[in-house]
Design a protein around this motif. Structure first.
Motif, PDB file in Angstrom:
ATOM      1  N   ALA B   1       8.135  -2.815  20.358  1.00 20.14           N
ATOM      2  CA  ALA B   1       7.867  -1.875  19.268  1.00 20.14           C
ATOM      3  C   ALA B   1       6.593  -2.291  18.543  1.00 20.14           C
ATOM      4  CB  ALA B   1       9.034  -1.834  18.305  1.00 20.14           C
ATOM      5  N   GLN B   2       5.941  -1.333  17.980  1.00 22.15           N
ATOM      6  CA  GLN B   2       4.686  -1.545  17.260  1.00 22.15           C
ATOM      7  C   GLN B   2       4.976  -1.305  15.790  1.00 22.15           C
ATOM      8  OE1 GLN B   2       1.424   0.468  19.175  1.00 22.15           O
ATOM      9  NE2 GLN B   2       0.447   0.929  17.242  1.00 22.15           N
ATOM     10  N   ARG B   3       4.826  -2.339  14.977  1.00 23.78           N
ATOM     11  CA  ARG B   3       5.207  -2.217  13.578  1.00 23.78           C
ATOM     12  C   ARG B   3       4.274  -3.005  12.684  1.00 23.78           C
ATOM     13  NH1 ARG B   3      10.192  -3.354  14.266  1.00 23.78           N
ATOM     14  NH2 ARG B   3      10.129  -5.529  13.680  1.00 23.78           N
ATOM     15  N   VAL B   4       4.006  -2.452  11.490  1.00 24.86           N
ATOM     16  CA  VAL B   4       3.183  -3.122  10.493  1.00 24.86           C
ATOM     17  C   VAL B   4       3.990  -3.231   9.204  1.00 24.86           C
ATOM     18  CG1 VAL B   4       1.065  -3.013   9.128  1.00 24.86           C
ATOM     19  CG2 VAL B   4       1.061  -2.222  11.504  1.00 24.86           C
ATOM     20  N   THR B   5       4.035  -4.406   8.640  1.00 26.06           N
ATOM     21  CA  THR B   5       4.808  -4.637   7.423  1.00 26.06           C
ATOM     22  C   THR B   5       3.896  -5.123   6.302  1.00 26.06           C
ATOM     23  OG1 THR B   5       6.752  -5.246   8.729  1.00 26.06           O
ATOM     24  CG2 THR B   5       6.756  -5.863   6.410  1.00 26.06           C
ATOM     25  N   GLN B   6       3.924  -4.411   5.196  1.00 30.53           N
ATOM     26  CA  GLN B   6       3.241  -4.847   3.989  1.00 30.53           C
ATOM     27  C   GLN B   6       4.344  -5.068   2.956  1.00 30.53           C
ATOM     28  OE1 GLN B   6       0.004  -1.506   4.559  1.00 30.53           O
ATOM     29  NE2 GLN B   6      -0.633  -2.875   2.905  1.00 30.53           N
ATOM     30  N   PRO B   7       4.667  -6.315   2.666  1.00 33.40           N
ATOM     31  CA  PRO B   7       5.853  -6.600   1.849  1.00 33.40           C
ATOM     32  C   PRO B   7       5.732  -6.208   0.386  1.00 33.40           C
ATOM     33  CG  PRO B   7       4.660  -8.611   2.350  1.00 33.40           C
ATOM     34  CD  PRO B   7       4.021  -7.531   3.155  1.00 33.40           C
ATOM     35  N   GLU B   8       4.500  -6.078  -0.107  1.00 34.40           N
ATOM     36  CA  GLU B   8       4.316  -5.772  -1.530  1.00 34.40           C
ATOM     37  C   GLU B   8       3.911  -4.325  -1.710  1.00 34.40           C
ATOM     38  OE1 GLU B   8       2.166 -10.120  -2.025  1.00 34.40           O
ATOM     39  OE2 GLU B   8       1.370  -8.405  -0.922  1.00 34.40           O
ATOM     40  N   LYS B   9       4.709  -3.571  -2.471  1.00 37.43           N
ATOM     41  CA  LYS B   9       4.318  -2.194  -2.782  1.00 37.43           C
ATOM     42  C   LYS B   9       3.264  -2.185  -3.869  1.00 37.43           C
ATOM     43  CE  LYS B   9       8.626   0.194  -1.639  1.00 37.43           C
ATOM     44  NZ  LYS B   9       9.707   1.078  -2.166  1.00 37.43           N
ATOM     45  N   LEU B  10       3.417  -3.112  -4.823  1.00 40.24           N
ATOM     46  CA  LEU B  10       2.516  -3.174  -5.971  1.00 40.24           C
ATOM     47  C   LEU B  10       2.011  -4.601  -6.131  1.00 40.24           C
ATOM     48  CD1 LEU B  10       4.809  -1.262  -8.503  1.00 40.24           C
ATOM     49  CD2 LEU B  10       2.880  -0.289  -7.242  1.00 40.24           C
ATOM     50  N   LEU B  11       0.732  -4.703  -6.522  1.00 40.92           N
ATOM     51  CA  LEU B  11       0.153  -6.008  -6.807  1.00 40.92           C
ATOM     52  C   LEU B  11      -0.796  -5.846  -7.981  1.00 40.92           C
ATOM     53  CD1 LEU B  11      -0.048  -8.978  -5.934  1.00 40.92           C
ATOM     54  CD2 LEU B  11      -1.934  -8.337  -4.440  1.00 40.92           C
ATOM     55  N   SER B  12      -0.580  -6.647  -9.007  1.00 40.27           N
ATOM     56  CA  SER B  12      -1.402  -6.547 -10.206  1.00 40.27           C
ATOM     57  C   SER B  12      -2.023  -7.904 -10.502  1.00 40.27           C
ATOM     58  CB  SER B  12      -0.536  -6.092 -11.387  1.00 40.27           C
ATOM     59  OG  SER B  12      -1.322  -5.926 -12.544  1.00 40.27           O
ATOM     60  N   VAL B  13      -3.344  -7.919 -10.666  1.00 32.97           N
ATOM     61  CA  VAL B  13      -4.060  -9.156 -10.977  1.00 32.97           C
ATOM     62  C   VAL B  13      -5.066  -8.868 -12.079  1.00 32.97           C
ATOM     63  CG1 VAL B  13      -3.806 -10.026  -8.617  1.00 32.97           C
ATOM     64  CG2 VAL B  13      -5.889  -8.792  -9.271  1.00 32.97           C
ATOM     65  N   PHE B  14      -5.596  -9.950 -12.665  1.00 34.17           N
ATOM     66  CA  PHE B  14      -6.658  -9.798 -13.656  1.00 34.17           C
ATOM     67  C   PHE B  14      -8.014  -9.932 -12.986  1.00 34.17           C
ATOM     68  CE2 PHE B  14      -4.469  -9.233 -17.553  1.00 34.17           C
ATOM     69  CZ  PHE B  14      -3.259  -9.919 -17.449  1.00 34.17           C
ATOM     70  N   LYS B  15      -8.976  -9.290 -13.593  1.00 33.29           N
ATOM     71  CA  LYS B  15     -10.355  -9.365 -13.115  1.00 33.29           C
ATOM     72  C   LYS B  15     -10.785 -10.819 -12.985  1.00 33.29           C
ATOM     73  CE  LYS B  15     -15.039  -8.145 -14.626  1.00 33.29           C
ATOM     74  NZ  LYS B  15     -15.817  -7.466 -15.698  1.00 33.29           N
ATOM     75  N   LEU B  21      -3.564  -9.580  -0.187  1.00 34.82           N
ATOM     76  CA  LEU B  21      -2.635  -8.526   0.199  1.00 34.82           C
ATOM     77  C   LEU B  21      -2.094  -8.886   1.574  1.00 34.82           C
ATOM     78  CD1 LEU B  21      -5.010  -7.109  -1.619  1.00 34.82           C
ATOM     79  CD2 LEU B  21      -3.781  -5.048  -0.973  1.00 34.82           C
ATOM     80  N   LYS B  22      -0.784  -8.973   1.665  1.00 33.78           N
ATOM     81  CA  LYS B  22      -0.165  -9.462   2.882  1.00 33.78           C
ATOM     82  C   LYS B  22       0.089  -8.350   3.898  1.00 33.78           C
ATOM     83  CE  LYS B  22       2.054 -13.623   1.113  1.00 33.78           C
ATOM     84  NZ  LYS B  22       1.124 -13.781   0.015  1.00 33.78           N
ATOM     85  N   CYS B  23      -0.081  -8.727   5.170  1.00 26.47           N
ATOM     86  CA  CYS B  23       0.195  -7.814   6.273  1.00 26.47           C
ATOM     87  C   CYS B  23       0.734  -8.630   7.441  1.00 26.47           C
ATOM     88  CB  CYS B  23      -1.061  -7.077   6.689  1.00 26.47           C
ATOM     89  SG  CYS B  23      -0.867  -6.086   8.194  1.00 26.47           S
ATOM     90  N   ASN B  24       1.872  -8.244   7.944  1.00 29.28           N
ATOM     91  CA  ASN B  24       2.413  -8.837   9.157  1.00 29.28           C
ATOM     92  C   ASN B  24       2.636  -7.738  10.185  1.00 29.28           C
ATOM     93  OD1 ASN B  24       3.515 -10.812   6.848  1.00 29.28           O
ATOM     94  ND2 ASN B  24       3.290 -11.912   8.779  1.00 29.28           N
ATOM     95  N   TYR B  25       2.506  -8.081  11.438  1.00 30.66           N
ATOM     96  CA  TYR B  25       2.627  -7.061  12.471  1.00 30.66           C
ATOM     97  C   TYR B  25       3.556  -7.527  13.575  1.00 30.66           C
ATOM     98  CZ  TYR B  25      -0.639  -9.883  15.221  1.00 30.66           C
ATOM     99  OH  TYR B  25      -1.225 -10.904  15.921  1.00 30.66           O
ATOM    100  N   SER B  26       4.010  -6.551  14.321  1.00 27.37           N
ATOM    101  CA  SER B  26       4.833  -6.807  15.493  1.00 27.37           C
ATOM    102  C   SER B  26       4.244  -6.013  16.648  1.00 27.37           C
ATOM    103  CB  SER B  26       6.283  -6.376  15.230  1.00 27.37           C
ATOM    104  OG  SER B  26       7.057  -6.490  16.396  1.00 27.37           O
TER     105      SER B  26
END
Lengths: 111, 110
Positions: B1-15, B21-26
């Motif tokens: 199977a071909q899959r992409v996972t981004q575990p964080e829907k939201l990410l907030s940081v200061f300037k 930003l995390k990305c894992n794949y299968s």
């Protein structure tokens, strides 16, 4: 240069009515073509892709179908729309292993 | 199977803070990996691709085949980096399917 056109930008259709969304690409030949649905929290869901005229791969069983009658034309259709078909639909084209180019999208509301 | 996972829907940081930003794949073969970005009221567009090994707008991403990851990094975030980011995978060879993750909404606060 290559361009991609997708229309209409917005569409409001009653439940049970048919659907036809069109996407055309200019400036390239034999592109790979894609239809996605974009929803908040669900990202870009691949619906269909095509590597050539008449060749359609379906990713998600649903109330929609796709056709590619010409090399640079990709059509998303439905015979009878459901409320759950509402969403934002994106067309894209890509050469192999290279950048994908997206259309402006169609906001479909089924009422 | 071909899959992409981004575990964080939201990410907030200061300037000025670092951002990742995390990305894992299968995927069983050797995929092509991309990061796409969508700024407010703009079309989705390519940010960078792993095969280019380039830095765009200060962002870099390294393909880690052992961890099957393709995390996007920037050492000092800017307010204009606020956008939706999607990780994407296209299989190699004759596999033309282009699969996206669910996306991460990055907000950079002043």
């Amino acid at each position: 240069s290559q361009t991609i056109h997708q229309w209409p930008a917005t569409l409001v259709q009653p439940v049970g009515s048919p659907l036809s969304l069109e996407c055309t690409v200019e400036g390239t030949s034999n592109p790979n073509l894609y239809w996605y649905r974009q929803a908040a929290g669900r990202g870009l869901q691949l619906l269909f892709y095509s590597v050539g005229i008449g060749q359609i791969s379906s990713e998600v069983p649903q109330n929609l179908s796709a056709s590619r009658p010409q090399d640079r034309q990709f059509i998303l259709s439905s015979k009878k729309l459901l409320l759950s078909d509402s969403g934002f639909y994106l067309c894209a084209w890509s050469p192999i292993g290279a950048e994908a180019f997206f259309g402006q999208g169609t906001r479909l509301t089924v009422v | 199977a071909q899959r992409v996972t981004q575990p964080e829907k939201l990410l907030s940081v200061f300037k000025g803070a670092p951002v990742e930003l995390k990305c894992n794949y299968s995927y069983s073969g050797s995929p092509e990996l991309f990061w796409y970005v969508q700024y407010s009221r703009q079309r989705l567009q390519l940010l960078l691709r792993h095969i280019s090994r380039e830095s765009i707008k200060g962002f870099t991403a390294d393909l880690n085949k052992g961890e099957t990851s393709f995390h996007l990094k920037k050492p000092f975030a800017q307010e204009e980096d606020s956008a939706m980011y999607y990780c994407a995978l296209q299989g190699g060879g004759s596999n033309y399917k282009l699969t996206f993750g669910k996306g991460t909404l990055l907000t950079v606060n002043p």
